[in-house]
Design a protein around this motif. Structure first.
Motif, short mmCIF file in Angstrom:
data_model
loop_
_atom_site.label_atom_id
_atom_site.label_comp_id
_atom_site.label_asym_id
_atom_site.label_seq_id
_atom_site.Cartn_x
_atom_site.Cartn_y
_atom_site.Cartn_z
N VAL A 343 12.71 33.48 45.64
CA VAL A 343 13.36 34.78 45.52
C VAL A 343 14.88 34.53 45.44
CG1 VAL A 343 13.78 37.03 46.61
CG2 VAL A 343 11.56 35.88 46.90
N VAL A 344 15.51 35.11 44.44
CA VAL A 344 16.96 34.95 44.28
C VAL A 344 17.65 36.23 44.74
CG1 VAL A 344 18.84 34.69 42.61
CG2 VAL A 344 16.82 33.24 42.44
N LEU A 345 18.57 36.08 45.68
CA LEU A 345 19.34 37.20 46.20
C LEU A 345 20.67 37.34 45.48
CD1 LEU A 345 18.69 36.42 49.96
CD2 LEU A 345 17.48 38.10 48.57
N ILE A 346 21.28 36.20 45.15
CA ILE A 346 22.48 36.14 44.31
C ILE A 346 22.27 35.01 43.33
CG2 ILE A 346 24.96 35.70 44.19
CD1 ILE A 346 25.26 36.69 47.00
N GLY A 347 22.47 35.29 42.05
CA GLY A 347 22.37 34.23 41.06
C GLY A 347 21.43 34.59 39.92
N ASN A 348 21.10 33.57 39.14
CA ASN A 348 20.27 33.75 37.96
C ASN A 348 18.84 33.30 38.23
OD1 ASN A 348 23.19 32.93 36.93
ND2 ASN A 348 22.26 34.20 35.35
N GLN A 349 17.94 34.01 37.58
CA GLN A 349 16.54 33.59 37.53
C GLN A 349 15.99 34.11 36.22
OE1 GLN A 349 13.27 35.30 39.95
NE2 GLN A 349 13.27 33.35 41.06
N GLY A 350 15.49 33.23 35.38
CA GLY A 350 15.11 33.65 34.04
C GLY A 350 16.32 34.14 33.27
N ASP A 351 16.17 35.29 32.63
CA ASP A 351 17.27 35.84 31.82
C ASP A 351 18.11 36.84 32.60
OD1 ASP A 351 16.45 34.42 29.56
OD2 ASP A 351 15.03 35.98 28.98
N ASN A 352 17.79 37.07 33.85
CA ASN A 352 18.49 38.09 34.63
C ASN A 352 19.38 37.47 35.71
OD1 ASN A 352 17.50 40.45 33.32
ND2 ASN A 352 15.52 40.17 34.34
N GLU A 353 20.32 38.28 36.20
CA GLU A 353 21.29 37.81 37.19
C GLU A 353 21.61 38.92 38.18
OE1 GLU A 353 25.85 35.98 37.42
OE2 GLU A 353 25.12 36.93 35.57
N ILE A 354 21.78 38.52 39.41
CA ILE A 354 22.31 39.42 40.45
C ILE A 354 23.67 38.87 40.86
CG2 ILE A 354 22.03 40.30 42.79
CD1 ILE A 354 19.03 40.22 42.37
N THR A 355 24.69 39.66 40.71
CA THR A 355 26.05 39.23 41.04
C THR A 355 26.42 39.68 42.45
OG1 THR A 355 27.09 41.24 40.18
CG2 THR A 355 26.69 39.45 38.61
N VAL A 356 27.46 39.05 42.99
CA VAL A 356 27.97 39.48 44.29
C VAL A 356 28.42 40.93 44.23
CG1 VAL A 356 29.81 39.12 45.98
CG2 VAL A 356 28.62 37.16 45.00
N ALA A 357 29.09 41.30 43.14
CA ALA A 357 29.60 42.67 43.01
C ALA A 357 28.49 43.70 43.02
CB ALA A 357 30.43 42.80 41.74
#
Length: 384
Positions: A343-357
């Motif tokens: 599970v990614v909380l911040i960062g990239n996985q596949g083609d998607n990203e979760i940013t700090v902002a």
């Protein structure tokens, strides 16, 4: 020992950021890596290791405890500078270790001089002057007293720098104030030069000033947030954007990826409440994954029913209240998810990203606040 989550810190991303900054400032100014706030949440020991691999040999901390962490991790050839808090009782030990520090009041300057005289070892000091930030620094009215103290103690002091700090260079609304600070700093510089006091370096620029005010780069730049791959503010990026290449429109690369795993699963019926209180009521049958991260780990309660995580490269919304140690996320659209799945909380996985902002409504400080609130207990792992 295994932990509920981990932070991966990228060496390659840091190298790219330093390469970009060096391309802006040229070969002369020393780059000091600012590692206050546990290296902006990245881990002091880890950041020092990464930075030294890129050729960085100067580190800035806020306090003496941070400086000691750097000292324990850095090479003997690296310089360490305390910009803020230290106790006078530890000056002797800091001087013996060759750790540099700001002197911004007469008490600290006098104590450093006296202890250096007793030890027979020069204190490595940076004289901080007040130019308009109004936090620390010698006032213009104190310049003659400081000058006389420096003259009297030349045999006991190594004048490593003359410095100041700008009041909000990241925002255009402050730029007239910054210009006035630049002028005041030049007045101090000229006063000491005219009176025969020479400093090894002059420095004033943080990340934002380095990016926006070329005239502030001087002999050393103190690079904090930009080194970690973040623009000081969105406004800073917009002001710099026109100068960036079309091929590389956003040259800063985030170092940090925050990862955890699926702890358990839960199926709920339509009309069920999830977690504490009645913050979420299911409008349909749902499949949930329980993730072992909560506000005790830096995943804020303000992300209740708002946050998202990445599983199998897909965004999965947080359902219900963020608890101290766990969150529930909706995986109803996914299939084949197994216990222990990444599970990614911040960062990239596949083609998607979760940013700090994306963790909260955008504000000038969200990157800084979010990063520095990540608990030191979370393991920081250096990756390529």
């Amino acid at each position: 020992m295994l932990h509920t989550s981990r932070l991966e810190i990228s060496t390659a991303a840091y190298q790219k950021n330093i390469t970009f900054i060096r391309s802006l400032i040229g070969p002369k100014p020393t780059i000091s890596a600012v590692v206050k706030g546990n290296a902006y949440g990245h881990g002091i020991a880890q950041l020092v290791s990464i930075a030294e691999k890129t050729g960085i040999r100067h580190f800035s901390t806020f306090s003496s405890d941070e400086a000691r962490e750097v000292f324990a991790s850095a090479r003997d050839t690296s310089e360490i500078m305390i910009m803020g808090m230290l106790h006078l009782a530890e000056l002797a030990d800091l001087i013996k270790k060759g750790i540099q520090f700001y002197a911004f009041d007469l008490q600290r300057l006098e104590a450093a001089s006296n202890i250096s005289k007793e030890l027979g070892i020069k204190a490595q000091v940076h004289i901080e002057v007040e130019t308009g930030f109004n936090r620390t620094g010698f006032e213009w009215e104190e310049r003659k007293t400081v000058l006389e103290m420096l003259r009297q103690n030349v045999p006991f002091l190594e004048l490593k720098g003359l410095c100041t700090h700008f009041a909000g260079a990241e925002s255009a609304q402050n730029h007239s104030r910054i210009q006035e600070q630049i002028r005041r700093f030049e007045d101090f510089s000229e006063y000491f030069r005219r009176n025969g006091i020479a400093f090894e370096r002059r420095h004033a620029a943080c990340s934002a000033a380095t990016l926006l005010f070329p005239e502030t780069r001087l002999d050393l730049v103190r690079i904090g947030i930009a080194g970690y791959g973040f623009w000081p503010t969105r406004e800073t990026f917009e002001m710099v954007k026109a100068e960036l290449s079309v091929e590389n429109p956003n040259p800063l690369r985030r170092l940090l990826t925050w990862k955890t795993e699926v702890m358990s699963f839960k199926k709920i019926k339509s009309g069920s409440f999830v977690g504490y209180g009645k913050g979420f009521k299911a409008s349909k049958d749902m499949s949930l994954a329980i993730i072992p991260v909560g506000y005790a780990h830096g995943y804020g309660r303000n992300l209740s029913n708002i946050g998202k995580v990445l599983i199998s490269g897909e965004f999965c919304p947080v359902i219900g209240m963020v608890n101290m140690n766990a969150i529930a996320v909706d995986i109803s659209k996914l299939s084949g998810i197994t216990l222990g799945e990444e599970v990614v909380l911040i960062g990239n996985q596949g083609d998607n990203e979760i940013t700090v902002a994306s963790f909260a409504e955008t504000s000038d400080l969200i990157n800084y606040e979010m990063l520095t609130r990540l608990p030191s207990q979370i393991p920081r792992i250096i990756v390529d």
